[in-house]
Design a protein around this motif. Structure first.
Motif, short mmCIF file in Angstrom:
data_model
loop_
_atom_site.label_atom_id
_atom_site.label_comp_id
_atom_site.label_asym_id
_atom_site.label_seq_id
_atom_site.Cartn_x
_atom_site.Cartn_y
_atom_site.Cartn_z
N GLU A 60 -1.82 2.14 -4.45
CA GLU A 60 -1.54 3.55 -4.64
C GLU A 60 -2.85 4.33 -4.55
OE1 GLU A 60 1.36 4.72 -4.65
OE2 GLU A 60 2.63 4.01 -6.26
N THR A 61 -2.77 5.63 -4.25
CA THR A 61 -3.97 6.45 -4.39
C THR A 61 -4.30 6.48 -5.88
OG1 THR A 61 -2.62 8.43 -4.55
CG2 THR A 61 -3.50 7.88 -2.36
N ILE A 62 -5.56 6.70 -6.20
CA ILE A 62 -6.02 6.59 -7.58
C ILE A 62 -5.23 7.49 -8.52
CG2 ILE A 62 -8.00 6.91 -9.13
CD1 ILE A 62 -8.14 4.42 -7.30
N GLU A 63 -4.89 8.69 -8.08
CA GLU A 63 -4.18 9.60 -8.99
C GLU A 63 -2.78 9.11 -9.34
OE1 GLU A 63 -4.24 11.76 -4.91
OE2 GLU A 63 -5.55 10.48 -6.08
N PHE A 64 -2.18 8.24 -8.53
CA PHE A 64 -0.87 7.68 -8.83
C PHE A 64 -0.94 6.24 -9.33
CE2 PHE A 64 0.38 10.79 -5.43
CZ PHE A 64 1.01 11.66 -6.30
N SER A 65 -2.13 5.71 -9.49
CA SER A 65 -2.28 4.29 -9.78
C SER A 65 -2.03 3.92 -11.23
CB SER A 65 -3.70 3.85 -9.40
OG SER A 65 -4.64 4.51 -10.25
N ILE A 74 7.62 3.59 -10.06
CA ILE A 74 7.98 3.92 -8.68
C ILE A 74 6.71 3.91 -7.82
CG2 ILE A 74 8.99 5.67 -7.15
CD1 ILE A 74 10.95 4.39 -9.16
N ILE A 75 6.79 3.31 -6.65
CA ILE A 75 5.67 3.27 -5.72
C ILE A 75 5.67 4.56 -4.91
CG2 ILE A 75 4.77 2.10 -3.68
CD1 ILE A 75 5.88 -0.52 -4.91
N HIS A 76 4.54 5.27 -4.89
CA HIS A 76 4.41 6.50 -4.11
C HIS A 76 3.95 6.22 -2.68
CE1 HIS A 76 4.41 8.14 -8.19
NE2 HIS A 76 4.85 9.25 -7.65
N ASN A 77 3.09 5.22 -2.49
CA ASN A 77 2.56 4.88 -1.16
C ASN A 77 3.57 3.98 -0.44
OD1 ASN A 77 1.09 4.19 1.08
ND2 ASN A 77 -0.44 3.00 -0.01
N ARG A 78 4.69 4.56 -0.08
CA ARG A 78 5.79 3.77 0.48
C ARG A 78 5.43 3.21 1.86
NH1 ARG A 78 9.11 3.97 -3.42
NH2 ARG A 78 10.90 2.96 -2.50
N TYR A 79 4.70 3.95 2.64
CA TYR A 79 4.30 3.45 3.96
C TYR A 79 3.41 2.22 3.82
CZ TYR A 79 2.20 3.05 8.53
OH TYR A 79 1.75 2.56 9.73
N GLY A 80 2.42 2.28 2.93
CA GLY A 80 1.50 1.17 2.76
C GLY A 80 2.19 -0.10 2.32
N PHE A 81 3.10 0.00 1.35
CA PHE A 81 3.78 -1.19 0.83
C PHE A 81 4.84 -1.72 1.78
CE2 PHE A 81 1.70 0.37 -2.94
CZ PHE A 81 1.34 -0.79 -3.61
N ALA A 82 5.28 -0.89 2.72
CA ALA A 82 6.25 -1.34 3.73
C ALA A 82 5.55 -1.94 4.94
CB ALA A 82 7.13 -0.17 4.16
N ASN A 83 4.22 -1.89 4.97
CA ASN A 83 3.46 -2.40 6.12
C ASN A 83 2.34 -3.34 5.69
OD1 ASN A 83 4.50 -0.89 8.64
ND2 ASN A 83 4.37 0.67 7.04
N ILE A 84 2.63 -4.24 4.78
CA ILE A 84 1.65 -5.24 4.33
C ILE A 84 1.38 -6.20 5.48
CG2 ILE A 84 1.28 -7.14 2.72
CD1 ILE A 84 3.06 -5.60 0.72
N LYS A 85 0.11 -6.54 5.64
CA LYS A 85 -0.29 -7.45 6.72
C LYS A 85 -0.63 -8.83 6.14
CE LYS A 85 -2.23 -3.66 9.39
NZ LYS A 85 -1.86 -2.65 8.43
N GLN A 86 -0.78 -9.79 7.02
CA GLN A 86 -1.08 -11.16 6.62
C GLN A 86 -2.35 -11.21 5.75
OE1 GLN A 86 0.68 -13.88 6.99
NE2 GLN A 86 -0.85 -15.30 6.21
N ASN A 87 -2.25 -11.90 4.63
CA ASN A 87 -3.35 -12.12 3.69
C ASN A 87 -3.86 -10.85 3.00
OD1 ASN A 87 -3.36 -14.93 4.07
ND2 ASN A 87 -4.60 -14.70 5.91
#
Length: 199
Positions: A60-65, A74-87
């Motif tokens: 999350e960005t620091i202000e939502f962390s 609730i996760i605010h950074n929905r794009y980031g958590f939907a696009n996790i990469k290997q490792n």
């Protein structure tokens, strides 16, 4: 200047209304007014919560962390958590892990071979025994998940989990929390609006 200030407040209110706490709202205000939109993340040589969050590949960005308040389930950074990469190293609170990530994001990776490590922190104060999920579901749905390589957590309570054949599930480790200097800096004269590097 007053008009710009009012427009900024209105923009932030409309964009984030009902999705954030008052503390998160004030952090966002400080970020845009005093820090000119700079990111609160930074690379840290010191062990701290902001340093831990900032080092993660997905967070999350620091202000939502939850660094400065109780955090959200609730996760605010929905794009980031939907696009996790290997490792990737994925950072989220314990409540985000069970209440949002498990039902809404983990299934995204069912048809992939992507594996990642999770770093949980802040909530709950005793991990995993105080999570909003029963222990056997935590073991079956999270610890036994093939995509999760390991979970590192702050406030680990020492709970051990076992497979049906009494083999220990060795995917859960505690890590040191570090010095809570960011909270002191936030609440007193050296904190926000200064960037973490200045703090």
């Amino acid at each position: 200047l007053l008009i710009i200030f009012c427009v900024l407040i209105a923009f932030i209110y409309i964009k984030y209304y009902s999705k954030i706490t008052f503390t998160e709202f004030m952090l966002i205000i400080n970020r845009y007014i005093f820090m000119f939109g700079k990111d609160l993340s930074f690379e840290s040589e010191n062990i701290s919560l902001i340093g831990y969050v900032s080092m993660c590949d997905v967070h999350e960005t620091i202000e939502f962390s939850g660094v400065f308040d109780h955090g959200s389930s609730i996760i605010h950074n929905r794009y980031g958590f939907a696009n996790i990469k290997q490792n990737d190293l994925v950072c989220l609170t314990g409540h985000q892990l069970t209440n949002d990530f498990l039902p809404n994001f983990l299934p995204i990776y069912d048809e992939t071979n992507i594996t990642f490590t999770i770093f949980t922190w802040i909530r709950p104060r005793s991990f995993p025994i105080e999570l909003d999920i029963k222990s056997h579901l935590f073991a079956n749905k999270i610890l036994s998940n093939k995509h999760i390589l390991h979970i590192y957590c702050i406030d680990y309570d020492g709970t051990k989990f076992y497979h049906h054949n009494d083999r220990h599930i060795d995917k859960l480790s505690g890590i040191p929390i570090g010095i809570d200097y960011h909270n002191k800096l936030y609440k007193y004269r050296y904190g926000i609006p200064n960037h973490p590097l200045i703090q």
